[in-house]
Design an enzyme around this catalytic site. Structure first.
Site, PDB file in Angstrom:
ATOM      1  CG  PHE A  72      -3.966   1.863   3.434  1.00 41.03           C
ATOM      2  CD1 PHE A  72      -4.540   0.667   3.854  1.00 41.03           C
ATOM      3  CD2 PHE A  72      -2.655   1.829   2.969  1.00 41.03           C
ATOM      4  CE1 PHE A  72      -3.831  -0.528   3.819  1.00 41.03           C
ATOM      5  CE2 PHE A  72      -1.935   0.640   2.937  1.00 41.03           C
ATOM      6  CZ  PHE A  72      -2.529  -0.544   3.359  1.00 41.03           C
ATOM      7  CB  CYS A 105       3.091   0.213  11.306  1.00 36.63           C
ATOM      8  SG  CYS A 105       2.395   1.050  12.749  1.00 36.63           S
TER       9      CYS A 105
END
Length: 496
Positions: free
Chosen positions: A150, A282
């Site tokens: 997402f 990330c």
């Protein structure tokens, strides 16, 4: 009436009726903005079948023609980037400038894929043996699956899809059900650019759709980005079904600050890399390792910058950080703040106190100091706006801390000492390293990927390794003998 978001199969929106659907929220208001169809096994089969039908024709399309489709897609994407950024902000929550940056990095990857003819050249050895030529050719795999997260609903799909298509594969893309509309926008632009029907399909849903792709006998490869537990599951499941897999997992990215560093530069970087996109990256910095004696001053500088951040609706030009993507995710991240307090970390800035009118899934930037490595705020990937400061007594202590961590995605060091920086890049056990660069995401002509529990499989994403992942090599040995030559020889072939 609530908007319906459905699959894109064989060049058009799916016209069926879904057995299950999910809610898509506006994270800034908390309101349901759409319902997305969830695929069952039948829809997985439809999408894969469409990709399989399209594969022979697309595989045999010339490199020049494939590149022209990618060039046209690149121009359409650049022309309509503001529309896509608005879609991303409405469903993900990140501020418009961040969404625009995501698209800019995605365009880099498309541009690299446009060079497919250069990347897909094989080797040739004339007269390798007397009258024998040997050459290699890179051929596509077939139908490939892409499962994206997402947090980057445009960039991550475009890490994989352009390279896969450039190599002659056809694709089934399964985006996150939390923000699914960007993938449909991308599919429609590819269709407008001239991509044949079925060459790119978009399948929405949850674990049912994912498992359908991981186990489908026609799907030859899987590209995945997500958390480490799911990356491990994807890798183990898909490889058990004979597929080639690249599965990029989670991270706990450390930023080491040495005593000689420019602390203002380091503090700016820590805030930018820790709280951009509400920490839902990330590659976000989640741990600052302050090497003695700079800890107190560095924490003070970081905290002072956090106080001036504007948290609000990503559509507002004044907002610097938006909401988290869902209420459930906000609650999960907030539970880590509470766990950090309970474990005895020093809460310097408490993001739970942020107040934004009009509802939404809000948590402000949060800063902990004197965090221990046994605390959950250190060990776990939080994926939110929570920054932890760990103190270290020396460079060696800081390096050992980073290398002992289970993740190896990205790291950075801030220093003015070139010798220390060079030593760090050599000794740190992490796949992507920044020297005075807090988020070292490689440009499109290098490849993205970590080490240790941040990567499952051998291949990193996009760049040269992306082309390698989406092709397999065939070696051809040819001879055109003189008709007068011949005779049976039962011995093992030898070069002469």
């Amino acid at each position: 009436m609530t908007q319906r978001i459905s699959h894109w199969i064989d060049g058009k929106s799916w016209a069926g009726v879904a057995d299950r659907t999910g809610e898509v929220f506006d994270p800034a208001t908390g309101e349901v903005r759409a319902r997305v169809d969830f695929a069952g096994g039948g829809q997985v089969d439809e999408a894969v079948a469409a990709a399989a039908r399209a594969f022979p024709g697309w595989r045999d399309t010339s490199l020049a023609a494939r590149s022209r489709v990618l060039f046209r897609f690149r121009e359409l994407l650049a022309k309509r980037k503001d529309e896509l950024a608005a879609i991303i902000t409405a469903e993900h929550g990140k501020v418009l400038s961040d969404a625009a940056g995501e698209i800019a990095r995605a365009i880099e990857n498309v541009e690299y894929a446009c060079g497919a003819p250069q990347m897909l050249k094989g080797g040739f050895s004339e007269n390798a043996s007397t009258g024998v030529d040997v050459y290699s050719i890179a051929q596509p795999l077939g139908v490939v699956g892409v499962i994206s997260p997402f947090n980057f609903p445009a960039m991550v799909p475009l890490w994989f899809v352009p390279n896969a298509l450039a190599c002659g594969n056809t694709v089934v893309l399964k985006p996150s059900e939390k923000d699914p509309s960007a993938s449909l926008f991308i599919a429609e632009l590819f269709a407008e650019a001239g991509l044949p029907d079925g060459a790119l399909n978009v399948l929405h849903g949850d674990k049912v759709a994912v498992d359908g792709l991981l186990t489908h006998p026609v799907v030859k490869a899987i590209s995945f980005v997500g958390s480490t537990p799911i990356a491990r599951y994807v890798y183990e499941t898909a490889t058990a079904h004979g597929k080639r897999v690249q599965a990029l997992g989670g991270a706990k990215n450390h930023m080491v600050v040495l005593p000689d560093a420019d602390l203002d530069l380091a503090a700016d970087a820590a805030v930018s890399a820790g709280f951009g996109s509400a920490g839902e990256r990330c590659m976000a910095v989640s741990v600052v390792v302050a090497v003695d004696p700079v800890g107190d001053e560095l924490v003070s500088k970081i905290a002072s910058r956090m106080g001036s951040l504007t948290v609000g609706d990503g559509r507002s030009p004044d907002s610097e950080m938006g909401p988290l993507v869902t209420a459930a995710h906000r609650d999960r991240v907030q539970s880590y703040v509470e766990a950090g307090v309970s474990a005895g970390a020093s809460l310097v800035v408490d993001g739970r106190s942020v107040s934004v009118p009009g509802g939404g899934f809000w948590l402000g930037p949060t800063l902990f100091d004197r965090v221990r490595t046994d605390m959950s705020i250190y060990t776990d990937e939080i994926f939110g706006p929570v920054l932890s400061v760990v103190r270290a007594g020396s460079y060696d202590d800081a390096l050992a801390l980073v290398n002992a961590n289970a993740y190896g995605n990205g790291t950075a060091i801030f220093t003015n000492d070139g010798r220390a920086a060079r030593r760090f890049q050599n000794e740190v056990e992490v796949g992507m390293v920044g020297l005075n660069v807090p988020i070292p995401v490689p440009v499109g002509y290098y490849s993205f990927g970590g080490w240790k529990d941040s990567l499952f499989g051998d291949s990193h994403a996009y760049g040269p390794e992306g082309f390698h992942f989406f092709t397999r090599t065939k070696v051809v040995t040819s001879r055109w003998p003189d008709p007068s030559q011949g005779g049976v020889n039962l011995g093992f072939p030898r070069n002469s």
